[in-house]
Design a protein around this motif. Structure first.
Motif, short mmCIF file in Angstrom:
data_model
loop_
_atom_site.label_atom_id
_atom_site.label_comp_id
_atom_site.label_asym_id
_atom_site.label_seq_id
_atom_site.Cartn_x
_atom_site.Cartn_y
_atom_site.Cartn_z
N GLN A 142 0.82 -1.21 0.00
CA GLN A 142 0.00 0.00 0.00
C GLN A 142 0.86 1.27 0.00
OE1 GLN A 142 -2.40 -1.00 3.44
NE2 GLN A 142 -4.24 -1.09 2.15
N LEU A 143 2.04 1.19 0.55
CA LEU A 143 2.94 2.36 0.58
C LEU A 143 3.36 2.79 -0.82
CD1 LEU A 143 5.16 1.48 3.67
CD2 LEU A 143 3.50 3.36 3.49
N THR A 144 3.29 1.88 -1.79
CA THR A 144 3.65 2.21 -3.18
C THR A 144 2.44 2.14 -4.10
OG1 THR A 144 4.26 -0.08 -3.65
CG2 THR A 144 6.03 1.39 -2.87
N TYR A 145 1.27 2.06 -3.54
CA TYR A 145 0.03 1.89 -4.31
C TYR A 145 -0.34 3.19 -5.01
CZ TYR A 145 -4.64 -0.04 -5.20
OH TYR A 145 -5.78 -0.53 -5.78
N THR A 146 -0.70 3.09 -6.28
CA THR A 146 -1.14 4.25 -7.05
C THR A 146 -2.42 3.91 -7.80
OG1 THR A 146 0.18 3.63 -8.98
CG2 THR A 146 1.22 5.11 -7.39
N LYS A 147 -3.13 4.96 -8.17
CA LYS A 147 -4.34 4.83 -8.98
C LYS A 147 -4.29 5.95 -10.02
CE LYS A 147 -8.14 3.77 -6.77
NZ LYS A 147 -8.46 2.40 -7.13
N THR A 148 -4.55 5.61 -11.27
CA THR A 148 -4.56 6.60 -12.35
C THR A 148 -5.95 6.67 -12.95
OG1 THR A 148 -2.24 6.13 -12.87
CG2 THR A 148 -3.53 7.26 -14.55
N LEU A 186 -5.69 -3.57 -10.43
CA LEU A 186 -6.89 -3.66 -11.25
C LEU A 186 -6.91 -2.64 -12.37
CD1 LEU A 186 -9.29 -3.57 -8.20
CD2 LEU A 186 -8.69 -5.62 -9.46
N LYS A 187 -7.86 -2.85 -13.26
CA LYS A 187 -8.23 -1.82 -14.20
C LYS A 187 -9.73 -1.90 -14.37
CE LYS A 187 -7.01 -4.58 -18.24
NZ LYS A 187 -6.24 -4.62 -19.47
N GLY A 188 -10.33 -0.76 -14.64
CA GLY A 188 -11.77 -0.72 -14.77
C GLY A 188 -12.22 0.62 -15.31
N THR A 189 -13.47 0.94 -15.06
CA THR A 189 -14.03 2.20 -15.53
C THR A 189 -14.55 3.02 -14.37
OG1 THR A 189 -16.20 1.21 -15.91
CG2 THR A 189 -14.66 1.23 -17.77
N LEU A 212 -16.86 3.34 -9.42
CA LEU A 212 -15.81 2.52 -10.03
C LEU A 212 -16.43 1.17 -10.36
CD1 LEU A 212 -12.89 3.12 -7.49
CD2 LEU A 212 -13.26 4.27 -9.67
N GLU A 213 -16.13 0.64 -11.55
CA GLU A 213 -16.55 -0.71 -11.92
C GLU A 213 -15.34 -1.47 -12.41
OE1 GLU A 213 -21.22 -0.31 -13.14
OE2 GLU A 213 -19.76 -0.18 -14.77
N PHE A 214 -15.22 -2.71 -11.92
CA PHE A 214 -14.05 -3.52 -12.29
C PHE A 214 -14.32 -4.98 -11.95
CE2 PHE A 214 -13.58 -1.84 -8.04
CZ PHE A 214 -13.21 -2.94 -7.27
N TYR A 215 -13.47 -5.84 -12.46
CA TYR A 215 -13.49 -7.26 -12.13
C TYR A 215 -12.26 -7.57 -11.30
CZ TYR A 215 -17.25 -8.14 -15.43
OH TYR A 215 -18.46 -8.14 -16.08
N SER A 216 -12.44 -8.35 -10.25
CA SER A 216 -11.30 -8.76 -9.43
C SER A 216 -10.48 -9.80 -10.20
CB SER A 216 -11.79 -9.37 -8.12
OG SER A 216 -12.42 -10.63 -8.37
N TYR A 261 -17.37 -5.83 -9.49
CA TYR A 261 -17.59 -4.88 -8.41
C TYR A 261 -18.08 -3.56 -8.97
CZ TYR A 261 -15.02 -7.87 -5.20
OH TYR A 261 -14.61 -8.92 -4.42
N HIS A 262 -18.99 -2.95 -8.25
CA HIS A 262 -19.46 -1.59 -8.52
C HIS A 262 -19.39 -0.86 -7.19
CE1 HIS A 262 -22.14 1.56 -10.30
NE2 HIS A 262 -22.42 1.73 -9.01
#
Length: 143
Positions: free
Chosen positions: A63-69, A87-90, A101-105, A111-112
């Motif tokens: 988590q210390l290096t976790y990013t989200k774009t 992950l990647k999603g919409t 956020l919507e994505f598949y694990s 997930y929604h």
């Protein structure tokens, strides 16, 4: 002659000072949120804190290096795609203070997540969402 020239110059400055430039349509609240999430294209956010039921959690090594774009979709003003370390999603803005956020694990489960924006600026994103009857809050910073 000097008076006529002075009147002509004053008229010129008044007319050019009052001329309208191109009209800019103000952004909706939803477009403003999308712009802050993506910075007109895509913005990289770094995780800084996680809360569960308002209790600060100690971040793990990953988590210390976790990013989200968040990336704005082509031709879109309030939706697009996201990627993070796992992950990647919409995503799509629902209101001026919420998005989903919507994505598949990795296991293929869909997930929604309905996310409530607690605060957002060009450098800080703080949002919460319910999951498994727990209030989750994530705080990110952009550099």
């Amino acid at each position: 002659m000097k008076t006529a020239l002075a009147l002509l110059l004053i008229s010129f400055f008044i007319l050019t000072g009052c001329s309208k430039g191109p009209e800019v349509t103000p952004l909706t609240a939803e477009e403003k949120l999308a712009k802050l999430l993506t910075a007109d294209g895509n913005r990289l956010w770094h995780l800084k804190a996680v809360y569960q039921n308002d209790t600060l959690q100690t971040l793990t090594a990953s988590q210390l290096t976790y990013t989200k774009t968040f990336t704005l979709g082509a031709g879109q003003t309030s939706q697009g795609s996201f990627t993070d370390n796992d992950l990647k999603g919409t995503w799509k803005v629902m209101t001026g203070s919420s998005f989903y956020l919507e994505f598949y694990s990795a296991a293929g489960k869909f997930y929604h997540l309905d996310c409530n924006v607690l605060s957002i600026s060009e450098t800080k994103l703080d949002f919460s969402y319910p999951y498994n009857m727990v209030k989750n809050e994530e705080v990110y910073y952009a550099y």
